[in-house]
Design an enzyme around this catalytic site. Structure first.
Site: not given
Ligand code: NAD
Length: 373
Positions: A120, A125, A128, A131, A225
């Site tokens: 990521r 992006q 992705d 996302s 993550y």
């Molecule tokens: P995900 O689907 O893996 O998880 C969803 C959310 O659940 C996350 O925010 C995670 O921290 C949370 N979580 C996990 N265990 C938990 C718990 N026990 N209690 C409460 N919350 C909990 O996550 P995602 O939506 O794919 O995003 C993960 C990360 O990747 C984020 O930091 C996001 O900003 C980042 N991201 C970066 C890019 C990029 O730079 N290209 C793109 C998308 C997402």
């Protein structure tokens, strides 16, 4: 270069891996795009629209003869039988859950790319799929939760009295959770949210929702993550969630840890303490469930009148919108597989995005995360 776009076969899957826009761009890049008759119908894309974009409409067998197959869902057993040695396959292959199928791609000599494993980074992006699809899932999660809730979301002041706004709690503020917060705010609910990554607190507050809970030390991995909580941290989180749930009307849970079963956050005892008429919707129902008793694709009611909904493939319920984004993600990725000089497909493993998604090649499972598993 020929790309095949089959009609999706998994039950309940309405999306398609190409759109007229992406077909047009792929054709302009010198690629023949072969779409199965009716592939886009459930995503509101007619055969005619594909044809006008320059794609060729064909039967199943011809589509599966192409050098590269673009899919939404991993292949069914029947589709596995159609794959050929040397063929390239790109899709949401869910490799961490389906190890035997990954081995089957290797055994068949298929060059498979699992788009969920895309690193990521900023450059990634536009490709992705996690996302683009999670964003729509977060929106639909709220829409479905509201329709199961028999009171109102916004405050209403009328001559006959005041209706108080719904109290809306979002567990997990990643891509889906942040969209859920924004959608619930737009509907007029009083929104609170929790997460375990340090960055999430500010992201929640930037949407004018209130952060509740605690962030453990080093709550995020180097990759950004969440990590699994220790038993002591789980206990702390459970105490906070148990107290907060007693006052909430709608709860949506989106917590995930990549490559693992979703963490269990809401227990049966917590559900028992909730108000009658409240709704709990679990986006993680298909990957283990954040909520005890949630079943993907089903709605159950507890004895104390709490409705629990297990979400199932929400992006498919918005197929016309989700297909456009998914198709664009895949088209951008496919461009990395085109050798511009020879005008042929080429797996350039020096590209971190190609290497990061490549799971099988030369009859072997090559992705490090799957070799360990
Ligand atoms: P995900 O689907 O893996 O998880 C969803 C959310 O659940 C996350 O925010 C995670 O921290 C949370 N979580 C996990 N265990 C938990 C718990 N026990 N209690 C409460 N919350 C909990 O996550 P995602 O939506 O794919 O995003 C993960 C990360 O990747 C984020 O930091 C996001 O900003 C980042 N991201 C970066 C890019 C990029 O730079 N290209 C793109 C998308 C997402």
């Amino acid at each position: 270069m020929k790309i095949g776009i089959p009609r999706e076969q998994q039950p309940g899957e309405h999306r398609v891996a190409a759109s007229p826009e992406t077909a047009k761009k792929l054709v302009a890049a010198g690629i023949e795009v072969i779409v199965e008759h009716g592939a886009g119908l459930e995503a509101a894309i007619s055969d005619d629209a594909f044809s006008k974009a320059g794609a060729v409409l064909e039967d199943t067998a011809t589509v599966w003869d192409a050098e590269l197959i673009l899919k939404v869902q991993r292949p069914t057993d029947e589709e596995m039988g159609r794959l050929k040695p040397g063929q390239m396959l790109v899709g949401a292959l869910d490799p961490h859950t389906h190890h035997e199928q990954v081995q089957a791609y290797a055994d068949k000599g298929v060059v498979a790319f699992a788009m969920e494993l895309l690193p990521r980074t900023t450059r990634a992006q536009a490709m992705d799929i996690l996302s683009s699809q999670a964003n729509l899932a977060g929106y639909k999660l709220v829409v479905d939760a509201i329709s199961a809730y028999s009171r109102c979301m916004p405050m209403m002041m009328t001559a006959a009295g005041t209706v108080t706004p719904a109290k809306f709690f979002v567990v997990g503020a990643g891509v889906a959770g942040l969209q859920a917060i924004a959608t619930a705010k737009r509907m007029g609910a009083v929104v609170t949210a929790t997460d375990v990554r340090p960055a999430a607190r500010q992201e929640i507050e930037s949407l004018a929702a209130k952060f509740v809970g605690f962030i453990p030390e080093d709550g995020a991995t180097a990759g950004g993550y969440a990590r699994p909580l220790t038993p002591e941290e789980q206990k702390q989180q459970a105490e906070m969630v148990a107290e907060h749930l007693k006052t909430q009307d709608i709860v949506v849970t989106t917590a995930q840890i990549p490559g693992r079963k979703a963490p269990r956050i809401i227990t049966a005892a917590m559900l028992e303490s909730m108000k009658p008429g409240s709704v709990v919707m679990d986006l993680a129902a298909e990957s283990g469930g954040n909520v005890e008793g949630s079943v993907a694709g089903e709605t159950v009611k507890t004895e104390n009148g709490v409705t629990i909904i297990g979400a199932k493939n929400l992006p498919s319920k918005l197929a016309p919108a989700s297909s456009l984004l998914y198709a664009k993600n895949l088209m951008n990725f496919v461009m990395l597989l085109v050798d511009k000089e020879t005008k042929a497909f080429k797996v350039n493993e020096e590209d971190d995005l190609v290497k990061g998604t490549l799971i099988t090649k030369d009859n072997a499972v090559v992705h490090p995360s799957l070799q360990k598993a």
